[in-house]
Design a protein around this motif. Structure first.
Motif, PDB file in Angstrom:
ATOM      1  N   ASP A 209     -13.329  18.285 -27.142  1.00  0.00           N
ATOM      2  CA  ASP A 209     -11.936  17.890 -26.947  1.00  0.00           C
ATOM      3  C   ASP A 209     -11.880  16.367 -26.810  1.00  0.00           C
ATOM      4  OD1 ASP A 209      -9.357  17.425 -26.131  1.00  0.00           O
ATOM      5  OD2 ASP A 209      -9.461  18.691 -24.347  1.00  0.00           O
ATOM      6  N   ASN A 210     -11.194  15.718 -27.755  1.00  0.00           N
ATOM      7  CA  ASN A 210     -11.086  14.267 -27.748  1.00  0.00           C
ATOM      8  C   ASN A 210     -10.013  13.776 -26.775  1.00  0.00           C
ATOM      9  OD1 ASN A 210     -12.805  12.492 -29.235  1.00  0.00           O
ATOM     10  ND2 ASN A 210     -12.187  13.524 -31.125  1.00  0.00           N
ATOM     11  N   ALA A 211     -10.140  14.210 -25.516  1.00  0.00           N
ATOM     12  CA  ALA A 211      -9.225  13.764 -24.444  1.00  0.00           C
ATOM     13  C   ALA A 211      -7.780  14.141 -24.744  1.00  0.00           C
ATOM     14  CB  ALA A 211      -9.369  12.263 -24.210  1.00  0.00           C
ATOM     15  N   SER A 212      -7.569  15.398 -25.135  1.00  0.00           N
ATOM     16  CA  SER A 212      -6.211  15.858 -25.434  1.00  0.00           C
ATOM     17  C   SER A 212      -5.324  15.787 -24.197  1.00  0.00           C
ATOM     18  CB  SER A 212      -6.249  17.299 -25.950  1.00  0.00           C
ATOM     19  OG  SER A 212      -6.943  17.396 -27.173  1.00  0.00           O
ATOM     20  N   SER A 213      -4.028  15.581 -24.440  1.00  0.00           N
ATOM     21  CA  SER A 213      -3.063  15.544 -23.339  1.00  0.00           C
ATOM     22  C   SER A 213      -2.187  16.793 -23.322  1.00  0.00           C
ATOM     23  CB  SER A 213      -2.182  14.298 -23.455  1.00  0.00           C
ATOM     24  OG  SER A 213      -1.511  14.265 -24.711  1.00  0.00           O
ATOM     25  N   ASP A 214      -2.465  17.751 -24.221  1.00  0.00           N
ATOM     26  CA  ASP A 214      -1.703  18.998 -24.226  1.00  0.00           C
ATOM     27  C   ASP A 214      -2.462  20.069 -23.443  1.00  0.00           C
ATOM     28  OD1 ASP A 214      -3.772  19.653 -25.899  1.00  0.00           O
ATOM     29  OD2 ASP A 214      -2.553  19.999 -27.690  1.00  0.00           O
ATOM     30  N   ASP A 215      -2.236  21.331 -23.741  1.00  0.00           N
ATOM     31  CA  ASP A 215      -2.850  22.430 -22.982  1.00  0.00           C
ATOM     32  C   ASP A 215      -4.153  22.917 -23.607  1.00  0.00           C
ATOM     33  OD1 ASP A 215      -1.600  23.468 -25.207  1.00  0.00           O
ATOM     34  OD2 ASP A 215      -0.931  25.307 -24.207  1.00  0.00           O
ATOM     35  N   THR A 216      -4.881  22.017 -24.261  1.00  0.00           N
ATOM     36  CA  THR A 216      -6.125  22.410 -24.936  1.00  0.00           C
ATOM     37  C   THR A 216      -7.116  23.053 -23.973  1.00  0.00           C
ATOM     38  OG1 THR A 216      -5.947  20.800 -26.728  1.00  0.00           O
ATOM     39  CG2 THR A 216      -8.162  21.498 -26.117  1.00  0.00           C
ATOM     40  N   THR A 217      -7.287  22.480 -22.791  1.00  0.00           N
ATOM     41  CA  THR A 217      -8.243  23.035 -21.820  1.00  0.00           C
ATOM     42  C   THR A 217      -7.912  24.482 -21.505  1.00  0.00           C
ATOM     43  OG1 THR A 217      -8.609  20.854 -20.852  1.00  0.00           O
ATOM     44  CG2 THR A 217      -9.238  22.769 -19.520  1.00  0.00           C
ATOM     45  N   GLN A 218      -6.638  24.770 -21.247  1.00  0.00           N
ATOM     46  CA  GLN A 218      -6.224  26.127 -20.911  1.00  0.00           C
ATOM     47  C   GLN A 218      -6.444  27.081 -22.083  1.00  0.00           C
ATOM     48  OE1 GLN A 218      -4.493  23.373 -20.324  1.00  0.00           O
ATOM     49  NE2 GLN A 218      -4.237  23.307 -18.084  1.00  0.00           N
ATOM     50  N   VAL A 219      -6.172  26.600 -23.289  1.00  0.00           N
ATOM     51  CA  VAL A 219      -6.379  27.435 -24.481  1.00  0.00           C
ATOM     52  C   VAL A 219      -7.852  27.802 -24.623  1.00  0.00           C
ATOM     53  CG1 VAL A 219      -6.384  27.398 -27.004  1.00  0.00           C
ATOM     54  CG2 VAL A 219      -4.354  26.666 -25.756  1.00  0.00           C
ATOM     55  N   VAL A 220      -8.736  26.821 -24.479  1.00  0.00           N
ATOM     56  CA  VAL A 220     -10.167  27.087 -24.601  1.00  0.00           C
ATOM     57  C   VAL A 220     -10.606  28.102 -23.558  1.00  0.00           C
ATOM     58  CG1 VAL A 220     -12.478  26.105 -24.425  1.00  0.00           C
ATOM     59  CG2 VAL A 220     -10.680  24.843 -25.622  1.00  0.00           C
ATOM     60  N   GLU A 221     -10.221  27.886 -22.315  1.00  0.00           N
ATOM     61  CA  GLU A 221     -10.657  28.787 -21.235  1.00  0.00           C
ATOM     62  C   GLU A 221     -10.103  30.195 -21.413  1.00  0.00           C
ATOM     63  OE1 GLU A 221     -12.993  28.213 -19.162  1.00  0.00           O
ATOM     64  OE2 GLU A 221     -13.205  26.138 -19.862  1.00  0.00           O
ATOM     65  N   SER A 222      -8.960  30.317 -22.078  1.00  0.00           N
ATOM     66  CA  SER A 222      -8.381  31.646 -22.276  1.00  0.00           C
ATOM     67  C   SER A 222      -9.208  32.498 -23.235  1.00  0.00           C
ATOM     68  CB  SER A 222      -6.948  31.525 -22.799  1.00  0.00           C
ATOM     69  OG  SER A 222      -6.921  31.080 -24.153  1.00  0.00           O
ATOM     70  N   TYR A 223     -10.095  31.865 -24.005  1.00  0.00           N
ATOM     71  CA  TYR A 223     -10.942  32.599 -24.945  1.00  0.00           C
ATOM     72  C   TYR A 223     -12.372  32.775 -24.442  1.00  0.00           C
ATOM     73  CZ  TYR A 223      -7.462  32.834 -28.595  1.00  0.00           C
ATOM     74  OH  TYR A 223      -6.333  33.140 -29.308  1.00  0.00           O
ATOM     75  N   ARG A 224     -12.680  32.218 -23.286  1.00  0.00           N
ATOM     76  CA  ARG A 224     -14.063  32.268 -22.804  1.00  0.00           C
ATOM     77  C   ARG A 224     -14.554  33.704 -22.616  1.00  0.00           C
ATOM     78  NH1 ARG A 224     -17.493  28.729 -20.992  1.00  0.00           N
ATOM     79  NH2 ARG A 224     -15.906  27.076 -20.831  1.00  0.00           N
ATOM     80  N   GLU A 225     -13.793  34.523 -21.930  1.00  0.00           N
ATOM     81  CA  GLU A 225     -14.241  35.888 -21.642  1.00  0.00           C
ATOM     82  C   GLU A 225     -14.400  36.698 -22.926  1.00  0.00           C
ATOM     83  OE1 GLU A 225     -12.991  39.868 -19.065  1.00  0.00           O
ATOM     84  OE2 GLU A 225     -11.847  37.995 -18.838  1.00  0.00           O
TER      85      GLU A 225
END
Length: 330
Positions: free
Chosen positions: A54-70
């Motif tokens: 993640d190139n320091a995104s300011s949107d909800d990228t972190t949440q999107v990634v974590e939603s696919y972890r499981e």
């Protein structure tokens, strides 16, 4: 130059999907990333790792990634999320991602942008080529479902793509390439070790072409007939008949010209530099971008970025402290 012995894979080099790391670079495009990650839950066989840079995104990228972890990890694919402190461009993102995949011990590293989705049988399609080749570029469908044409060969001394290299495949199912594209290129660990990481200094543009060119100098690199990806973002383009001319941006125009300085340094370092032919390639690149600006985008006020890029390319080419990316160790 590569020899026939460079193709062969035996023993521990045999393809194992679990030894594959998919590297995705993203920046403020969480909707596109969602589509890509969803496609990764459907592929069979599964890769061992998915690395999202993640190139320091300011949107909800972190949440999107974590939603696919499981979903990914329950199916046996580890998810590694690497958020950078600043936007390092696609070049910096792929450099960080390939570094992470290499440190994970991946034997095969499969790189892609966030604006594609992976076809379910993509790894199976690529696997049939891995006993013979160590750098493999699959095909892509465009946004409208048509085959996407990628300029897989460059005019080496001019350091520019050959726009009319044949698109068709013969009975072999592959064509040799001397370029690369960070939208679906599969690279063996041995090659990464020898040529090093993708060069973060490019920021955007020419980085994958140089990486593929460096790889093709030590092994036979190929583009294969199998479709492995589908683009999920529509890009404005002008139909020129045999080929399309896609719209660009002022940032791309600047880096297209600026990074000719890095290209020149790589060519010098690899004893492939021809002053006259390289200058011709730079001139043709400049003219192509002018045409793109005036014909495809119907404006001229972005031309200053081309001149600014040329100026900075000259400074890079004069830098005596410049060095290519170093080889890696285990």
């Amino acid at each position: 130059m590569p020899t026939s012995g460079d193709h062969a894979h035996t023993g521990s080099d045999a393809f194992d999907p679990a030894s594959t790391a998919i590297v995705v670079v993203t920046y403020n495009r969480s909707a596109l990333l969602t589509t890509l990650l969803a496609s990764l839950t459907r592929i069979d066989p599964r890769p061992g790792h998915v690395v999202v840079v993640d190139n320091a995104s300011s949107d909800d990228t972190t949440q999107v990634v974590e939603s696919y972890r499981e979903r990914l990890e329950s199916a046996g694919t580890s998810l590694v999320y690497r958020r950078l402190e600043t936007n390092t461009g696609g070049s910096g993102g792929f450099s960080a991602g390939v570094e992470t995949a290499y440190q994970l011990g991946a034997e095969w590293i499969w790189v892609m942008d966030d604006d594609v989705e992976v076809l379910p049988d993509a790894l199976t399609s690529l696997a049939r080529w891995t006993p013979r080749f160590k750098v493999i570029q699959g095909r892509r469908y465009d946004y409208d479902g048509s085959p996407f044409y990628w300029q897989y060969r460059i005019a080496e001394r001019m350091a520019i793509p050959i726009p009319f290299a044949p698109a068709g495949f013969d009975a072999s199912g592959y064509k040799e390439m001397n370029s690369g594209c960070f939208e679906g290129m599969l690279v063996h660990r041995d090659i990464v070790k020898q040529i090093g990481l993708p060069d973060h200094r490019f920021f955007i543009y020419w980085d994958d072409q140089v990486y593929g060119w460096l790889a093709s100098r030590i092994t036979t690199s190929v583009v294969v007939e199998d479709f492995i990806l589908r683009r999920t973002r529509d890009i404005k383009k002008l139909n020129l008949g045999a080929r399309n001319l896609r719209a660009s941006s002022d940032a791309y125009r600047y880096y297209i010209m600026r990074n000719r300085g890095h290209l020149k340094q790589y060519y010098r370092a690899n004893h492939a530099y021809s002053p006259v032919l390289f200058a011709a390639g730079t001139t043709l690149t400049f003219l192509k971008e002018l045409i793109r600006l005036t014909v495809a985008e119907r404006r001229i006020n972005g031309a200053s970025n081309l001149w600014r890029g040329l100026r900075d390319a000259h400074a890079i080419a004069k830098d005596r402290s410049w060095r290519p990316m170093p080889p890696l160790s285990d």
